[in-house]
Structure formats: C-alpha cells, structure tokens
Scaffold this motif. Structure first.
Motif, PDB file in Angstrom:
ATOM      1  N   CYS A  40       0.838  -1.212   0.000  1.00  0.00           N
ATOM      2  CA  CYS A  40       0.000   0.000   0.000  1.00  0.00           C
ATOM      3  C   CYS A  40       0.868   1.255   0.000  1.00  0.00           C
ATOM      4  O   CYS A  40       0.598   2.220  -0.724  1.00  0.00           O
ATOM      5  CB  CYS A  40      -0.928   0.001   1.212  1.00  0.00           C
ATOM      6  N   LEU A  41       1.927   1.262   0.840  1.00  0.00           N
ATOM      7  CA  LEU A  41       2.814   2.421   0.897  1.00  0.00           C
ATOM      8  C   LEU A  41       3.523   2.630  -0.433  1.00  0.00           C
ATOM      9  O   LEU A  41       3.631   3.753  -0.937  1.00  0.00           O
ATOM     10  CB  LEU A  41       3.845   2.226   2.020  1.00  0.00           C
ATOM     11  N   ALA A  42       4.012   1.514  -1.036  1.00  0.00           N
ATOM     12  CA  ALA A  42       4.688   1.618  -2.324  1.00  0.00           C
ATOM     13  C   ALA A  42       3.737   2.124  -3.399  1.00  0.00           C
ATOM     14  O   ALA A  42       4.088   2.959  -4.219  1.00  0.00           O
ATOM     15  CB  ALA A  42       5.250   0.251  -2.727  1.00  0.00           C
ATOM     16  N   GLY A  43       2.490   1.606  -3.361  1.00  0.00           N
ATOM     17  CA  GLY A  43       1.501   2.061  -4.326  1.00  0.00           C
ATOM     18  C   GLY A  43       1.245   3.548  -4.207  1.00  0.00           C
ATOM     19  O   GLY A  43       1.109   4.251  -5.201  1.00  0.00           O
ATOM     20  N   GLY A  44       1.196   4.048  -2.966  1.00  0.00           N
ATOM     21  CA  GLY A  44       0.984   5.477  -2.757  1.00  0.00           C
ATOM     22  C   GLY A  44       2.135   6.304  -3.293  1.00  0.00           C
ATOM     23  O   GLY A  44       1.945   7.365  -3.897  1.00  0.00           O
ATOM     24  N   ILE A  45       3.381   5.804  -3.098  1.00  0.00           N
ATOM     25  CA  ILE A  45       4.555   6.517  -3.596  1.00  0.00           C
ATOM     26  C   ILE A  45       4.543   6.548  -5.115  1.00  0.00           C
ATOM     27  O   ILE A  45       4.753   7.585  -5.742  1.00  0.00           O
ATOM     28  CB  ILE A  45       5.839   5.840  -3.083  1.00  0.00           C
ATOM     29  N   PHE A  46       4.281   5.365  -5.744  1.00  0.00           N
ATOM     30  CA  PHE A  46       4.257   5.314  -7.203  1.00  0.00           C
ATOM     31  C   PHE A  46       3.158   6.198  -7.763  1.00  0.00           C
ATOM     32  O   PHE A  46       3.341   6.872  -8.776  1.00  0.00           O
ATOM     33  CB  PHE A  46       4.045   3.873  -7.669  1.00  0.00           C
ATOM     34  N   ALA A  47       1.985   6.222  -7.124  1.00  0.00           N
ATOM     35  CA  ALA A  47       0.879   7.065  -7.600  1.00  0.00           C
ATOM     36  C   ALA A  47       1.254   8.536  -7.513  1.00  0.00           C
ATOM     37  O   ALA A  47       0.939   9.329  -8.403  1.00  0.00           O
ATOM     38  CB  ALA A  47      -0.376   6.780  -6.777  1.00  0.00           C
ATOM     39  N   ALA A  48       1.930   8.916  -6.407  1.00  0.00           N
ATOM     40  CA  ALA A  48       2.348  10.310  -6.241  1.00  0.00           C
ATOM     41  C   ALA A  48       3.355  10.693  -7.312  1.00  0.00           C
ATOM     42  O   ALA A  48       3.291  11.779  -7.895  1.00  0.00           O
ATOM     43  CB  ALA A  48       2.936  10.513  -4.846  1.00  0.00           C
ATOM     44  N   GLU A  49       4.321   9.770  -7.592  1.00  0.00           N
ATOM     45  CA  GLU A  49       5.318  10.053  -8.617  1.00  0.00           C
ATOM     46  C   GLU A  49       4.657  10.155  -9.991  1.00  0.00           C
ATOM     47  O   GLU A  49       4.996  11.031 -10.793  1.00  0.00           O
ATOM     48  CB  GLU A  49       6.375   8.957  -8.622  1.00  0.00           C
ATOM     49  N   ALA A  50       3.703   9.258 -10.274  1.00  0.00           N
ATOM     50  CA  ALA A  50       2.998   9.307 -11.552  1.00  0.00           C
ATOM     51  C   ALA A  50       2.214  10.600 -11.690  1.00  0.00           C
ATOM     52  O   ALA A  50       2.180  11.219 -12.752  1.00  0.00           O
ATOM     53  CB  ALA A  50       2.071   8.101 -11.687  1.00  0.00           C
ATOM     54  N   GLY A  51       1.568  11.026 -10.586  1.00  0.00           N
ATOM     55  CA  GLY A  51       0.813  12.274 -10.618  1.00  0.00           C
ATOM     56  C   GLY A  51       1.710  13.466 -10.877  1.00  0.00           C
ATOM     57  O   GLY A  51       1.358  14.377 -11.629  1.00  0.00           O
ATOM     58  N   ALA A  52       2.895  13.483 -10.248  1.00  0.00           N
ATOM     59  CA  ALA A  52       3.836  14.582 -10.456  1.00  0.00           C
ATOM     60  C   ALA A  52       4.337  14.604 -11.892  1.00  0.00           C
ATOM     61  O   ALA A  52       4.483  15.664 -12.499  1.00  0.00           O
ATOM     62  CB  ALA A  52       5.009  14.446  -9.479  1.00  0.00           C
ATOM     63  N   ALA A  53       4.604  13.409 -12.454  1.00  0.00           N
ATOM     64  CA  ALA A  53       5.074  13.335 -13.836  1.00  0.00           C
ATOM     65  C   ALA A  53       4.012  13.832 -14.801  1.00  0.00           C
ATOM     66  O   ALA A  53       4.304  14.550 -15.760  1.00  0.00           O
ATOM     67  CB  ALA A  53       5.469  11.896 -14.174  1.00  0.00           C
ATOM     68  N   GLU A  54       2.742  13.466 -14.551  1.00  0.00           N
ATOM     69  CA  GLU A  54       1.656  13.911 -15.418  1.00  0.00           C
ATOM     70  C   GLU A  54       1.458  15.421 -15.311  1.00  0.00           C
ATOM     71  O   GLU A  54       1.207  16.096 -16.301  1.00  0.00           O
ATOM     72  CB  GLU A  54       0.372  13.164 -15.074  1.00  0.00           C
ATOM     73  N   GLN A  55       1.610  15.969 -14.102  1.00  0.00           N
ATOM     74  CA  GLN A  55       1.491  17.408 -13.911  1.00  0.00           C
ATOM     75  C   GLN A  55       2.593  18.139 -14.674  1.00  0.00           C
ATOM     76  O   GLN A  55       2.357  19.164 -15.317  1.00  0.00           O
ATOM     77  CB  GLN A  55       1.555  17.746 -12.418  1.00  0.00           C
ATOM     78  N   ALA A  56       3.833  17.609 -14.611  1.00  0.00           N
ATOM     79  CA  ALA A  56       4.948  18.224 -15.326  1.00  0.00           C
ATOM     80  C   ALA A  56       4.724  18.178 -16.832  1.00  0.00           C
ATOM     81  O   ALA A  56       5.020  19.140 -17.551  1.00  0.00           O
ATOM     82  CB  ALA A  56       6.255  17.511 -14.964  1.00  0.00           C
ATOM     83  N   ALA A  57       4.184  17.068 -17.326  1.00  0.00           N
ATOM     84  CA  ALA A  57       3.905  16.952 -18.750  1.00  0.00           C
ATOM     85  C   ALA A  57       2.818  17.940 -19.174  1.00  0.00           C
ATOM     86  O   ALA A  57       2.895  18.559 -20.247  1.00  0.00           O
ATOM     87  CB  ALA A  57       3.487  15.525 -19.084  1.00  0.00           C
ATOM     88  N   ALA A  58       1.788  18.109 -18.336  1.00  0.00           N
ATOM     89  CA  ALA A  58       0.720  19.066 -18.636  1.00  0.00           C
ATOM     90  C   ALA A  58       1.263  20.494 -18.663  1.00  0.00           C
ATOM     91  O   ALA A  58       0.857  21.317 -19.501  1.00  0.00           O
ATOM     92  CB  ALA A  58      -0.402  18.931 -17.614  1.00  0.00           C
ATOM     93  N   GLU A  59       2.186  20.811 -17.751  1.00  0.00           N
ATOM     94  CA  GLU A  59       2.798  22.141 -17.738  1.00  0.00           C
ATOM     95  C   GLU A  59       3.632  22.369 -18.999  1.00  0.00           C
ATOM     96  O   GLU A  59       3.673  23.473 -19.541  1.00  0.00           O
ATOM     97  CB  GLU A  59       3.649  22.297 -16.480  1.00  0.00           C
ATOM     98  N   ALA A  60       4.305  21.302 -19.472  1.00  0.00           N
ATOM     99  CA  ALA A  60       5.076  21.411 -20.705  1.00  0.00           C
ATOM    100  C   ALA A  60       4.165  21.697 -21.890  1.00  0.00           C
ATOM    101  O   ALA A  60       4.512  22.450 -22.803  1.00  0.00           O
ATOM    102  CB  ALA A  60       5.860  20.124 -20.943  1.00  0.00           C
TER     103      ALA A  60
END
Length: 311
Positions: A11-31
């Motif tokens: 569960c903790l790993a899933g939360g970390i991966f989801a947070a990283e994926a969300g940050a990556a998607e946000q960065a791509a949207a900003e680009a």
C-alpha cells in the motif's frame, strides 16, 4: 514478515508510485501549456514535412510572435499555395489568387497540436512524459497525450528543450499507428522573419467575411454521445438543413442533417488520415458525421440521433 506487514508495504509503495505518476503527469501538462506560449510568443522560421497516409507535403513557415501574431505558410511542392495570418485574419491563396478568407481567434498554422484546455479533463486524456529525442538538430523531450477510451485519437509531441516549441507532432490510433504527422527538418528559433516573408506573394482582394452566427433551434439531438462530447453550436436553415458541432475540448465532430429525396442507400464510410466521414440515410433524412475521431465515435453519434423534445 507477516502477510499484514507485506500488504502494508504494498500500500505504501503504491501510494509513492501514484504520487510520482501524478507529479510526472502534472509536469507533462505544464510542458503542454508552455508549448502554446512558445507558439504564440516566439519568432521562428523553418521547413517541415507533413504526411497523411501516402501523401507527403513539404512546407515552409514564417512566424513573428507578440501581441498580434503574424505568420505565413508556403507549400513547397505541388501547385503554388500559401496561407497568411495577421492576428485573427486568415487568408488562403492558390496560384496567387485568394480562395478563402476568414477570422478565427484560435487560428494557427502549425498543424496537429492539442490545446491545454482540450486535455485538461483528466478523465478523457492522460498526459505523460515519454523520453528524450532529437529533431531538426534540437534536443527534444516527447510528451504523449493518451485517450482513456477508444472514442478519440492520441498525440505524440516532441518539444524543444529550451523553448518548448513543438518540433514534431503525430496523431495515432488505438493501435499506435500514425495517421498524420509533421516534422521540422530545418528550423531557426528566434529568427524574426522579414515583412516580405510574412506578406502574401500576391495582392488579396476583399475583406474576410464575418463568422456566421449560430442560429435556429436544434431539431435533432445526439441522445447518447461518447463521454465528454458536448454540443457547442447549432445552425438550422429554413430549407431544413441542420449543422451541429460537438467537441470534447480537443476532438471535434460535425453532424449534418438534411432532407433526402429518393431511395435509401447503404451507409457510407470514408477515412482520410485522421478525418473520418460516416453517412446514414433513413426515413427521408440523411445523417452525416465528419470529425477527427475514430469510426466508432461517428457511428455512435449518428446512431443515437433523435428528434429534439417537442419536435
């Protein structure tokens, strides 16, 4: 380690991966948002190839950025052709003669570029970073705009690292096949075009007409549109012809309803690159859908057309 402890770690790993994926998607949207700022504000000029199936065109573009953009797109093969934009006024010329002119606040001459507004709805598209590449001598990072269902197409974008200018763009279907694509082969970012480069090669005649306002009351409605597609504009004429424009913010579909005298005919299907056409005739009426979407989208919209309430 107990099973409970193992589940907690998952569960903790899933939360970390989801947070990283969300940050990556946000960065791509900003680009993606940065890309549209670069298109409007930068000076640039260069040549690119545009392919649609077996058709390949070579074009040259000149762009002067600022509060009032000016740009000119010139065909380098086939019959002489060019498109000139001065602010919101766009003029098309063929062989030195004006063939059409119009006003469009969102007009731009670089093709195949999704808008930030169009991909903002996270339930329709995902925006992801997809690695580093090189285009026209520039280092570029790739951004993928991926539809979350089969009712729309995806985009691959190569953005120049320093400026965010799109160096290449491709529209792909659900099987990752390229439908249409453009790619710069030479480009000079920051080079301001001369006035002569931005002017039409021949005198243009007449002012562009004002855009026709949407009029009339819809006689028909799409009862079951694909998710995200909403009616944006309707034009109904006195002779019974009706035009409706649907959009999900990025993909667009035009629906035409017109009287049809004569025998019913088999459904018509046509595709050219990303543009699809589907036509169905029933009960003395012809229904036609045209859009930059998969066939399933067109058939679903035409198949669910019904008379509007009160008709």
């Amino acid at each position: 380690m107990t099973i409970a402890s193992f589940r907690l770690l998952l569960c903790l790993a899933g939360g970390i991966f989801a947070a990283e994926a969300g940050a990556a998607e946000q960065a791509a949207a900003e680009a993606l948002a940065r890309m549209h700022g670069a298109i409007r504000q930068l000076d640039y000029q260069g040549s690119f190839v545009y392919s649609r199936g077996a058709e390949v065109d070579a074009l040259r573009i000149f762009h002067a950025g600022g509060a009032i953009e000016r740009e000119r797109l010139v065909g380098l093969n086939g019959a002489p052709s060019e498109v000139v934009r001065d602010g919101a006024t766009v003029t098309c010329l063929q062989g030195g003669t004006t063939t059409s002119a119009f006003r469009g606040t969102d007009a731009r001459l670089l093709p195949l570029l999704p808008t930030p507004r169009g991909v903002a709805a996270g339930n329709l598209y995902a925006v992801t970073a997809a690695g580093i590449d090189r285009v026209a001598g520039y280092r570029a990072h790739r951004i993928d705009v991926v539809p979350r269902d089969g009712y729309r197409y995806g985009y691959r974008l190569w953005l120049e690292d320093a400026s965010g200018l799109p160096l290449r763009s491709a529209v792909v279907d659900a099987n990752h096949r390229t439908l249409e694509e453009y790619m710069f082969v030479t480009l000079d970012i920051g080079a301001k075009p001369r006035d002569a480069d931005l002017a039409a090669s021949a005198a243009t005649a007449g002012a562009p007409p004002a855009q026709e306002p949407a009029t009339g009351t819809a006689r028909w409605r799409v009862a079951d549109p694909p998710p995200g597609f909403v009616l944006g504009r309707t034009h109904a004429s006195a002779d019974g012809v009706e035009h409706q424009l649907y959009s999900d913010g990025l993909a667009n579909v035009s629906i035409y309803i017109e009287p049809h005298a004569g025998n019913e005919r088999a459904d018509q299907r046509l595709r050219r690159g990303m543009l699809g056409i589907y036509s169905h005739t029933s009960g003395g009426t012809r229904f036609t859908a045209i859009g930059d979407v998969p066939r399933a989208t067109l058939e679903r919209m035409v198949g669910s057309l019904k008379p509007a309430p009160g008709r």
